[in-house]
Design a protein around this motif. Structure first.
Motif, PDB file in Angstrom:
ATOM      1  N   ILE A 120     -58.539 -13.975  50.024  1.00 30.73           N
ATOM      2  CA  ILE A 120     -59.396 -15.072  49.579  1.00 30.73           C
ATOM      3  C   ILE A 120     -58.517 -16.079  48.843  1.00 30.73           C
ATOM      4  CG2 ILE A 120     -61.349 -15.733  48.121  1.00 30.73           C
ATOM      5  CD1 ILE A 120     -62.368 -12.814  48.437  1.00 30.73           C
ATOM      6  N   PRO A 121     -58.513 -17.340  49.276  1.00 32.90           N
ATOM      7  CA  PRO A 121     -57.668 -18.340  48.609  1.00 32.90           C
ATOM      8  C   PRO A 121     -57.991 -18.430  47.115  1.00 32.90           C
ATOM      9  CG  PRO A 121     -58.572 -19.218  50.646  1.00 32.90           C
ATOM     10  CD  PRO A 121     -59.256 -17.910  50.397  1.00 32.90           C
ATOM     11  N   LYS A 122     -56.955 -18.447  46.308  1.00 29.48           N
ATOM     12  CA  LYS A 122     -57.136 -18.465  44.854  1.00 29.48           C
ATOM     13  C   LYS A 122     -57.537 -19.838  44.326  1.00 29.48           C
ATOM     14  CE  LYS A 122     -54.156 -14.508  43.956  1.00 29.48           C
ATOM     15  NZ  LYS A 122     -54.247 -13.977  45.287  1.00 29.48           N
ATOM     16  N   ASP A 123     -57.376 -20.874  45.133  1.00 26.33           N
ATOM     17  CA  ASP A 123     -57.722 -22.215  44.677  1.00 26.33           C
ATOM     18  C   ASP A 123     -59.178 -22.586  44.969  1.00 26.33           C
ATOM     19  OD1 ASP A 123     -57.285 -22.307  47.415  1.00 26.33           O
ATOM     20  OD2 ASP A 123     -56.418 -24.313  47.374  1.00 26.33           O
ATOM     21  N   ILE A 124     -59.941 -21.651  45.500  1.00 24.02           N
ATOM     22  CA  ILE A 124     -61.369 -21.892  45.757  1.00 24.02           C
ATOM     23  C   ILE A 124     -62.188 -21.170  44.689  1.00 24.02           C
ATOM     24  CG2 ILE A 124     -63.296 -21.543  47.339  1.00 24.02           C
ATOM     25  CD1 ILE A 124     -61.291 -21.624  49.643  1.00 24.02           C
ATOM     26  N   PRO A 125     -62.843 -21.918  43.787  1.00 25.57           N
ATOM     27  CA  PRO A 125     -63.672 -21.280  42.765  1.00 25.57           C
ATOM     28  C   PRO A 125     -64.822 -20.488  43.398  1.00 25.57           C
ATOM     29  CG  PRO A 125     -63.218 -23.550  42.195  1.00 25.57           C
ATOM     30  CD  PRO A 125     -62.774 -23.359  43.621  1.00 25.57           C
ATOM     31  N   ILE A 126     -65.194 -19.410  42.747  1.00 28.81           N
ATOM     32  CA  ILE A 126     -66.225 -18.509  43.269  1.00 28.81           C
ATOM     33  C   ILE A 126     -67.357 -18.400  42.259  1.00 28.81           C
ATOM     34  CG2 ILE A 126     -66.706 -16.125  43.958  1.00 28.81           C
ATOM     35  CD1 ILE A 126     -63.682 -15.966  44.746  1.00 28.81           C
ATOM     36  N   LEU A 127     -68.586 -18.516  42.746  1.00 26.27           N
ATOM     37  CA  LEU A 127     -69.778 -18.341  41.918  1.00 26.27           C
ATOM     38  C   LEU A 127     -70.468 -17.060  42.344  1.00 26.27           C
ATOM     39  CD1 LEU A 127     -71.939 -19.356  39.885  1.00 26.27           C
ATOM     40  CD2 LEU A 127     -72.993 -20.586  41.809  1.00 26.27           C
ATOM     41  N   LEU A 128     -70.654 -16.142  41.406  1.00 29.69           N
ATOM     42  CA  LEU A 128     -71.407 -14.908  41.657  1.00 29.69           C
ATOM     43  C   LEU A 128     -72.689 -14.977  40.851  1.00 29.69           C
ATOM     44  CD1 LEU A 128     -68.551 -12.232  41.364  1.00 29.69           C
ATOM     45  CD2 LEU A 128     -69.461 -13.284  43.435  1.00 29.69           C
ATOM     46  N   ILE A 129     -73.828 -14.903  41.540  1.00 31.22           N
ATOM     47  CA  ILE A 129     -75.126 -14.939  40.864  1.00 31.22           C
ATOM     48  C   ILE A 129     -75.956 -13.755  41.352  1.00 31.22           C
ATOM     49  CG2 ILE A 129     -75.152 -17.419  40.417  1.00 31.22           C
ATOM     50  CD1 ILE A 129     -76.948 -17.745  42.882  1.00 31.22           C
ATOM     51  N   ALA A 130     -76.746 -13.217  40.437  1.00 29.82           N
ATOM     52  CA  ALA A 130     -77.590 -12.075  40.785  1.00 29.82           C
ATOM     53  C   ALA A 130     -78.607 -11.843  39.678  1.00 29.82           C
ATOM     54  CB  ALA A 130     -76.734 -10.820  40.967  1.00 29.82           C
ATOM     55  N   GLY A 131     -79.605 -11.052  40.009  1.00 32.72           N
ATOM     56  CA  GLY A 131     -80.534 -10.582  38.997  1.00 32.72           C
ATOM     57  C   GLY A 131     -79.982  -9.320  38.363  1.00 32.72           C
ATOM     58  N   ASP A 132     -80.208  -9.152  37.074  1.00 30.75           N
ATOM     59  CA  ASP A 132     -79.660  -7.969  36.399  1.00 30.75           C
ATOM     60  C   ASP A 132     -80.453  -6.691  36.693  1.00 30.75           C
ATOM     61  OD1 ASP A 132     -81.922  -8.297  34.807  1.00 30.75           O
ATOM     62  OD2 ASP A 132     -80.816  -8.192  32.909  1.00 30.75           O
ATOM     63  N   GLU A 133     -81.525  -6.822  37.451  1.00 34.63           N
ATOM     64  CA  GLU A 133     -82.291  -5.642  37.864  1.00 34.63           C
ATOM     65  C   GLU A 133     -82.173  -5.391  39.368  1.00 34.63           C
ATOM     66  OE1 GLU A 133     -86.285  -5.707  36.343  1.00 34.63           O
ATOM     67  OE2 GLU A 133     -85.600  -6.076  34.300  1.00 34.63           O
ATOM     68  N   ASP A 134     -81.163  -5.982  39.976  1.00 35.15           N
ATOM     69  CA  ASP A 134     -80.942  -5.838  41.414  1.00 35.15           C
ATOM     70  C   ASP A 134     -80.116  -4.586  41.684  1.00 35.15           C
ATOM     71  OD1 ASP A 134     -80.403  -6.055  44.097  1.00 35.15           O
ATOM     72  OD2 ASP A 134     -79.580  -8.078  43.980  1.00 35.15           O
ATOM     73  N   PRO A 135     -80.678  -3.615  42.404  1.00 32.81           N
ATOM     74  CA  PRO A 135     -79.914  -2.405  42.702  1.00 32.81           C
ATOM     75  C   PRO A 135     -78.707  -2.671  43.607  1.00 32.81           C
ATOM     76  CG  PRO A 135     -81.991  -2.396  43.906  1.00 32.81           C
ATOM     77  CD  PRO A 135     -82.031  -3.569  42.970  1.00 32.81           C
ATOM     78  N   VAL A 136     -78.750  -3.745  44.396  1.00 33.97           N
ATOM     79  CA  VAL A 136     -77.626  -4.072  45.272  1.00 33.97           C
ATOM     80  C   VAL A 136     -76.384  -4.390  44.437  1.00 33.97           C
ATOM     81  CG1 VAL A 136     -76.761  -5.679  47.022  1.00 33.97           C
ATOM     82  CG2 VAL A 136     -79.126  -4.860  47.130  1.00 33.97           C
ATOM     83  N   GLY A 137     -76.571  -5.038  43.308  1.00 36.05           N
ATOM     84  CA  GLY A 137     -75.468  -5.355  42.402  1.00 36.05           C
ATOM     85  C   GLY A 137     -75.305  -4.332  41.301  1.00 36.05           C
ATOM     86  N   ASN A 138     -75.833  -3.134  41.527  1.00 37.16           N
ATOM     87  CA  ASN A 138     -75.771  -2.045  40.545  1.00 37.16           C
ATOM     88  C   ASN A 138     -76.249  -2.516  39.174  1.00 37.16           C
ATOM     89  OD1 ASN A 138     -75.366   0.573  39.711  1.00 37.16           O
ATOM     90  ND2 ASN A 138     -73.192   0.268  39.268  1.00 37.16           N
ATOM     91  N   TYR A 139     -77.353  -3.237  39.198  1.00 35.77           N
ATOM     92  CA  TYR A 139     -78.014  -3.707  37.978  1.00 35.77           C
ATOM     93  C   TYR A 139     -77.078  -4.534  37.096  1.00 35.77           C
ATOM     94  CZ  TYR A 139     -81.250  -0.369  39.830  1.00 35.77           C
ATOM     95  OH  TYR A 139     -82.099   0.307  40.678  1.00 35.77           O
ATOM     96  N   GLY A 140     -76.283  -5.382  37.736  1.00 38.73           N
ATOM     97  CA  GLY A 140     -75.369  -6.272  37.032  1.00 38.73           C
ATOM     98  C   GLY A 140     -73.964  -5.713  36.882  1.00 38.73           C
ATOM     99  N   GLU A 141     -73.847  -4.397  36.779  1.00 33.52           N
ATOM    100  CA  GLU A 141     -72.532  -3.784  36.591  1.00 33.52           C
ATOM    101  C   GLU A 141     -71.616  -4.043  37.785  1.00 33.52           C
ATOM    102  OE1 GLU A 141     -72.549   0.322  35.365  1.00 33.52           O
ATOM    103  OE2 GLU A 141     -74.299  -0.018  34.072  1.00 33.52           O
ATOM    104  N   GLY A 142     -72.155  -3.957  38.979  1.00 27.37           N
ATOM    105  CA  GLY A 142     -71.356  -4.192  40.178  1.00 27.37           C
ATOM    106  C   GLY A 142     -70.927  -5.642  40.294  1.00 27.37           C
TER     107      GLY A 142
END
Length: 131
Positions: free
Chosen positions: A47-69
């Motif tokens: 992944i190119p390092k010069d491309i900023p990345i936005l990660l958004i999620a709900g903190d109760e989303d099991p897909v994102g391990n409740y925010g921890e992931g």
């Protein structure tokens, strides 16, 4: 490991139950392949390092391990030299852009991030700075 496999299956069925989306074995196989792919440092480093990345999620989303992931991915990307902004929305699960009560806030957050990244505000017609 078998422990990870069980955890992934639990996640798979949890998502299916919440979204009422029928998840067949082909869908699960694709999820496993994606998880395997993104866990390899050599792939993250592509992944190119010069491309900023936005990660958004709900903190109760099991897909994102409740925010921890989500924070784990964010920290991993940061540790490999990437520019990452992470935003969790308290009290929400998957597809945060579809909750009526925060939809506008989520959309504005994405637009603000994009404006910061690509300087969209410089291209708005009638901008007072353009004289």
């Amino acid at each position: 490991s078998s422990e990870n496999l069980i955890s992934i299956w639990e996640l798979h069925w949890n998502v299916c139950e919440f979204t009422e989306f029928f998840c067949n074995s082909s869908f699960a196989t694709e999820i496993f392949e994606v998880i395997d792919f993104i866990q390899k440092k050599k792939n993250i480093e592509k992944i190119p390092k010069d491309i900023p990345i936005l990660l958004i999620a709900g903190d109760e989303d099991p897909v994102g391990n409740y925010g921890e992931g989500v924070y784990a991915v964010s920290n991993w990307l940061i540790s490999t030299g990437h520019n990452v902004k992470t935003q969790l929305y308290a009290g929400y699960r998957h597809e945060i852009h579809n909750y009526d009560e925060i939809k506008e806030e989520v959309e504005e957050g994405i637009i603000d991030f994009m404006d910061d990244v690509i300087g969209l505000y410089d291209f708005v017609e009638g901008d007072e700075d353009e004289e």
